[in-house]
Design a protein around this motif. Sequence first.
Motif, PDB file in Angstrom:
ATOM      1  N   ALA A   1     -19.901  -8.015  -1.312  1.00  0.00           N
ATOM      2  CA  ALA A   1     -20.334  -8.403  -2.662  1.00  0.00           C
ATOM      3  C   ALA A   1     -20.541  -7.171  -3.537  1.00  0.00           C
ATOM      4  CB  ALA A   1     -21.627  -9.218  -2.568  1.00  0.00           C
ATOM      5  N   ILE A   2     -21.140  -6.127  -2.958  1.00  0.00           N
ATOM      6  CA  ILE A   2     -21.375  -4.891  -3.715  1.00  0.00           C
ATOM      7  C   ILE A   2     -20.055  -4.254  -4.135  1.00  0.00           C
ATOM      8  CG2 ILE A   2     -22.233  -2.510  -3.535  1.00  0.00           C
ATOM      9  CD1 ILE A   2     -24.474  -3.585  -1.738  1.00  0.00           C
ATOM     10  N   ALA A   3     -19.091  -4.214  -3.209  1.00  0.00           N
ATOM     11  CA  ALA A   3     -17.784  -3.627  -3.527  1.00  0.00           C
ATOM     12  C   ALA A   3     -17.101  -4.405  -4.655  1.00  0.00           C
ATOM     13  CB  ALA A   3     -16.904  -3.623  -2.281  1.00  0.00           C
ATOM     14  N   THR A   4     -17.279  -5.727  -4.680  1.00  0.00           N
ATOM     15  CA  THR A   4     -16.699  -6.545  -5.746  1.00  0.00           C
ATOM     16  C   THR A   4     -17.336  -6.214  -7.090  1.00  0.00           C
ATOM     17  OG1 THR A   4     -16.250  -8.331  -4.178  1.00  0.00           O
ATOM     18  CG2 THR A   4     -16.258  -8.902  -6.504  1.00  0.00           C
ATOM     19  N   LEU A   5     -18.651  -6.061  -7.085  1.00  0.00           N
ATOM     20  CA  LEU A   5     -19.361  -5.705  -8.322  1.00  0.00           C
ATOM     21  C   LEU A   5     -18.915  -4.338  -8.846  1.00  0.00           C
ATOM     22  CD1 LEU A   5     -22.985  -6.892  -7.423  1.00  0.00           C
ATOM     23  CD2 LEU A   5     -21.423  -7.931  -9.090  1.00  0.00           C
ATOM     24  N   PHE A   6     -18.592  -3.426  -7.921  1.00  0.00           N
ATOM     25  CA  PHE A   6     -18.131  -2.089  -8.301  1.00  0.00           C
ATOM     26  C   PHE A   6     -16.628  -2.070  -8.623  1.00  0.00           C
ATOM     27  CE2 PHE A   6     -22.174  -0.770  -6.873  1.00  0.00           C
ATOM     28  CZ  PHE A   6     -22.381   0.553  -7.248  1.00  0.00           C
ATOM     29  N   LYS A   7     -15.970  -3.244  -8.478  1.00  0.00           N
ATOM     30  CA  LYS A   7     -14.531  -3.370  -8.744  1.00  0.00           C
ATOM     31  C   LYS A   7     -13.681  -2.411  -7.898  1.00  0.00           C
ATOM     32  CE  LYS A   7     -14.795  -5.233 -13.427  1.00  0.00           C
ATOM     33  NZ  LYS A   7     -16.190  -5.672 -13.334  1.00  0.00           N
ATOM     34  N   ILE A   8     -14.072  -2.276  -6.629  1.00  0.00           N
ATOM     35  CA  ILE A   8     -13.303  -1.467  -5.689  1.00  0.00           C
ATOM     36  C   ILE A   8     -12.045  -2.229  -5.283  1.00  0.00           C
ATOM     37  CG2 ILE A   8     -13.326  -0.389  -3.411  1.00  0.00           C
ATOM     38  CD1 ILE A   8     -15.104   1.006  -5.429  1.00  0.00           C
ATOM     39  N   LYS A   9     -10.894  -1.554  -5.309  1.00  0.00           N
ATOM     40  CA  LYS A   9      -9.624  -2.214  -5.007  1.00  0.00           C
ATOM     41  C   LYS A   9      -8.937  -1.587  -3.800  1.00  0.00           C
ATOM     42  CE  LYS A   9      -8.794  -3.602  -9.805  1.00  0.00           C
ATOM     43  NZ  LYS A   9      -7.850  -3.534 -10.961  1.00  0.00           N
ATOM     44  N   GLY A  10      -7.874  -2.241  -3.346  1.00  0.00           N
ATOM     45  CA  GLY A  10      -7.124  -1.730  -2.201  1.00  0.00           C
ATOM     46  C   GLY A  10      -5.771  -2.399  -2.114  1.00  0.00           C
ATOM     47  N   THR A  11      -5.076  -2.139  -1.015  1.00  0.00           N
ATOM     48  CA  THR A  11      -3.751  -2.707  -0.773  1.00  0.00           C
ATOM     49  C   THR A  11      -3.787  -3.551   0.505  1.00  0.00           C
ATOM     50  OG1 THR A  11      -3.024  -0.843   0.593  1.00  0.00           O
ATOM     51  CG2 THR A  11      -2.711  -0.656  -1.797  1.00  0.00           C
ATOM     52  N   PRO A  12      -2.746  -4.346   0.763  1.00  0.00           N
ATOM     53  CA  PRO A  12      -2.718  -5.107   2.020  1.00  0.00           C
ATOM     54  C   PRO A  12      -2.809  -4.222   3.253  1.00  0.00           C
ATOM     55  CG  PRO A  12      -1.112  -5.988   0.491  1.00  0.00           C
ATOM     56  CD  PRO A  12      -1.640  -4.729  -0.138  1.00  0.00           C
ATOM     57  N   PHE A  13      -2.190  -3.022   3.208  1.00  0.00           N
ATOM     58  CA  PHE A  13      -2.229  -2.122   4.359  1.00  0.00           C
ATOM     59  C   PHE A  13      -3.627  -1.546   4.557  1.00  0.00           C
ATOM     60  CE2 PHE A  13      -1.928   2.189   6.150  1.00  0.00           C
ATOM     61  CZ  PHE A  13      -1.337   1.897   7.364  1.00  0.00           C
ATOM     62  N   SER A  14      -4.283  -1.169   3.466  1.00  0.00           N
ATOM     63  CA  SER A  14      -5.599  -0.517   3.595  1.00  0.00           C
ATOM     64  C   SER A  14      -6.705  -1.501   3.957  1.00  0.00           C
ATOM     65  CB  SER A  14      -5.967   0.200   2.296  1.00  0.00           C
ATOM     66  OG  SER A  14      -6.292  -0.718   1.267  1.00  0.00           O
ATOM     67  N   ALA A  15      -6.495  -2.789   3.651  1.00  0.00           N
ATOM     68  CA  ALA A  15      -7.567  -3.777   3.816  1.00  0.00           C
ATOM     69  C   ALA A  15      -8.110  -3.869   5.227  1.00  0.00           C
ATOM     70  CB  ALA A  15      -7.074  -5.152   3.362  1.00  0.00           C
ATOM     71  N   GLY A  16      -7.276  -3.613   6.215  1.00  0.00           N
ATOM     72  CA  GLY A  16      -7.709  -3.795   7.595  1.00  0.00           C
ATOM     73  C   GLY A  16      -8.251  -2.557   8.272  1.00  0.00           C
ATOM     74  N   PHE A  17      -8.350  -1.434   7.555  1.00  0.00           N
ATOM     75  CA  PHE A  17      -8.751  -0.183   8.189  1.00  0.00           C
ATOM     76  C   PHE A  17     -10.199   0.222   7.944  1.00  0.00           C
ATOM     77  CE2 PHE A  17      -4.187   0.534   8.626  1.00  0.00           C
ATOM     78  CZ  PHE A  17      -4.134   1.121   9.876  1.00  0.00           C
ATOM     79  N   GLY A  18     -10.750  -0.118   6.777  1.00  0.00           N
ATOM     80  CA  GLY A  18     -12.105   0.329   6.491  1.00  0.00           C
ATOM     81  C   GLY A  18     -12.147   1.828   6.264  1.00  0.00           C
ATOM     82  N   PHE A  19     -13.063   2.512   6.961  1.00  0.00           N
ATOM     83  CA  PHE A  19     -13.259   3.951   6.784  1.00  0.00           C
ATOM     84  C   PHE A  19     -12.250   4.764   7.596  1.00  0.00           C
ATOM     85  CE2 PHE A  19     -15.439   8.044   7.270  1.00  0.00           C
ATOM     86  CZ  PHE A  19     -15.935   8.249   5.997  1.00  0.00           C
ATOM     87  N   SER A  20     -11.607   4.131   8.565  1.00  0.00           N
ATOM     88  CA  SER A  20     -10.729   4.807   9.517  1.00  0.00           C
ATOM     89  C   SER A  20      -9.679   5.664   8.825  1.00  0.00           C
ATOM     90  CB  SER A  20     -10.037   3.768  10.405  1.00  0.00           C
ATOM     91  OG  SER A  20      -9.151   4.392  11.301  1.00  0.00           O
ATOM     92  N   GLY A  21      -9.631   6.956   9.211  1.00  0.00           N
ATOM     93  CA  GLY A  21      -8.663   7.871   8.636  1.00  0.00           C
ATOM     94  C   GLY A  21      -8.823   8.063   7.141  1.00  0.00           C
ATOM     95  N   LEU A  22      -9.961   7.649   6.601  1.00  0.00           N
ATOM     96  CA  LEU A  22     -10.244   7.695   5.153  1.00  0.00           C
ATOM     97  C   LEU A  22      -9.258   6.840   4.356  1.00  0.00           C
ATOM     98  CD1 LEU A  22     -11.153  11.459   4.593  1.00  0.00           C
ATOM     99  CD2 LEU A  22     -12.702   9.538   4.960  1.00  0.00           C
ATOM    100  N   ILE A  23      -8.586   5.912   5.050  1.00  0.00           N
ATOM    101  CA  ILE A  23      -7.595   5.073   4.378  1.00  0.00           C
ATOM    102  C   ILE A  23      -8.251   4.190   3.319  1.00  0.00           C
ATOM    103  CG2 ILE A  23      -5.985   3.154   4.711  1.00  0.00           C
ATOM    104  CD1 ILE A  23      -5.256   4.366   7.399  1.00  0.00           C
ATOM    105  N   GLY A  24      -9.385   3.570   3.665  1.00  0.00           N
ATOM    106  CA  GLY A  24     -10.074   2.699   2.717  1.00  0.00           C
ATOM    107  C   GLY A  24     -10.519   3.422   1.462  1.00  0.00           C
ATOM    108  N   PRO A  25     -11.337   4.481   1.600  1.00  0.00           N
ATOM    109  CA  PRO A  25     -11.819   5.172   0.395  1.00  0.00           C
ATOM    110  C   PRO A  25     -10.725   5.839  -0.424  1.00  0.00           C
ATOM    111  CG  PRO A  25     -12.571   6.287   2.402  1.00  0.00           C
ATOM    112  CD  PRO A  25     -12.018   4.962   2.807  1.00  0.00           C
ATOM    113  N   LEU A  26      -9.739   6.474   0.221  1.00  0.00           N
ATOM    114  CA  LEU A  26      -8.678   7.141  -0.524  1.00  0.00           C
ATOM    115  C   LEU A  26      -7.806   6.140  -1.273  1.00  0.00           C
ATOM    116  CD1 LEU A  26      -7.573   9.975   1.947  1.00  0.00           C
ATOM    117  CD2 LEU A  26      -8.891  10.205  -0.164  1.00  0.00           C
ATOM    118  N   THR A  27      -7.495   5.017  -0.615  1.00  0.00           N
ATOM    119  CA  THR A  27      -6.698   3.984  -1.286  1.00  0.00           C
ATOM    120  C   THR A  27      -7.480   3.366  -2.432  1.00  0.00           C
ATOM    121  OG1 THR A  27      -5.562   3.480   0.797  1.00  0.00           O
ATOM    122  CG2 THR A  27      -5.389   1.849  -0.969  1.00  0.00           C
ATOM    123  N   ALA A  28      -8.782   3.158  -2.221  1.00  0.00           N
ATOM    124  CA  ALA A  28      -9.624   2.592  -3.284  1.00  0.00           C
ATOM    125  C   ALA A  28      -9.605   3.489  -4.511  1.00  0.00           C
ATOM    126  CB  ALA A  28     -11.050   2.411  -2.770  1.00  0.00           C
TER     127      ALA A  28
END
Length: 354
Positions: free
Chosen positions: A277-304
């Motif tokens: 819910a917090i991420a939605t309020l902050f309008k954080i976005k991603g891609t189908p590939f990044s959605a399943g990784f989270g913090f792993s390899g910084l894929i989530g934050p870098l893609t966001a």
Amino acid sequence: MQRIKHSSAETIKKFIVDILNGTSLGIVLTLIPSALVSQLLLLFAGNAIASKVAFMTTLIQSTLPLVSGFAVGQILKLTVIDSGAIALAMFVSSGVVKSTSNSGDMVIAGSGIILNILLVAFLATILVKLTERSFGHFKILLQPLVVTVIAGGIGLSTLNPISTVQMWIGDAVSYATNWTPVLMGAVLGAAFAFLIVSPLSSVGIAMAIGLTGIGSGAANAGITVASFTLALMGAKVNPIGGTLAHFIGSPKIQMANMLLKPKLFIPTTLAASTMGAIATLFKIKGTPFSAGFGFSGLIGPLTAYTESDKASITVVFIILVFVIFPILLAMMMKWLFMTKLKMIRAEDLKLTLQ
């Protein structure tokens, strides 16, 4: 009689735990390399060395069923022949290899249908235990063939139905994207926090349903806080490498403990729904590939950061959503469920790393 029943139950439980742990370990070992370098390699696109590293780390992912099979054998202290037979059965029925024509050409792609890989792990291991002394001096010749044909054959017959089930689950998750944004974020955060520690592939489902935009961002945030929560709650009994592997690698390393102790889903679901819910309020976005990784390899934050609107999303926001808030929520969950309610013990999250 009661003691015999108790002993049998404990033996069966240990057998199940060992197979789950072996499969989890194989998943982590084969997915971590790509997760760690995938975003870094984007900075060197076109470079010959970077291309070779990308090739190697991508190919590693397709060895998931083989590595998981050997990991199961190692944990169960089986022979090399036994472990190899299990690995072969898991590989041929994983969905990693697909036929491309009637001429027999084949292509290797992806990491397979994890739910089917897990099913065949059980079938092949049981068959190995039943036949480990049946072939005598011909064991090296016959056991790999028998186990692969029987367990792998059953796995091939279940591959499409189980793949369909995984797609149904993906469709169910996609319905959440049609809900109101904040509620959608909470649902997706919780859903993907569950998927990341289940036998299902969070990345596979995210890509199958084309999860993108703020839905992907919420899923990423849910996985991230779940990984921090599990790492923090089990830090007392796990080595530093195992603790870091939860978020640098994948929280799927806890799959065995989560499935055997469902109470562990309570704090991760609560934290993940909040973070989604917090991420939605902050309008954080991603891609189908990044959605399943989270913090792993910084894929989530870098893609966001690359996908979100730079006018409203800053590095500070990314750090808040993927580091500060998850750590604070993880500390809150640890205090509530371990210190206050005493519902969960650190030993519940002890990893079997061999």
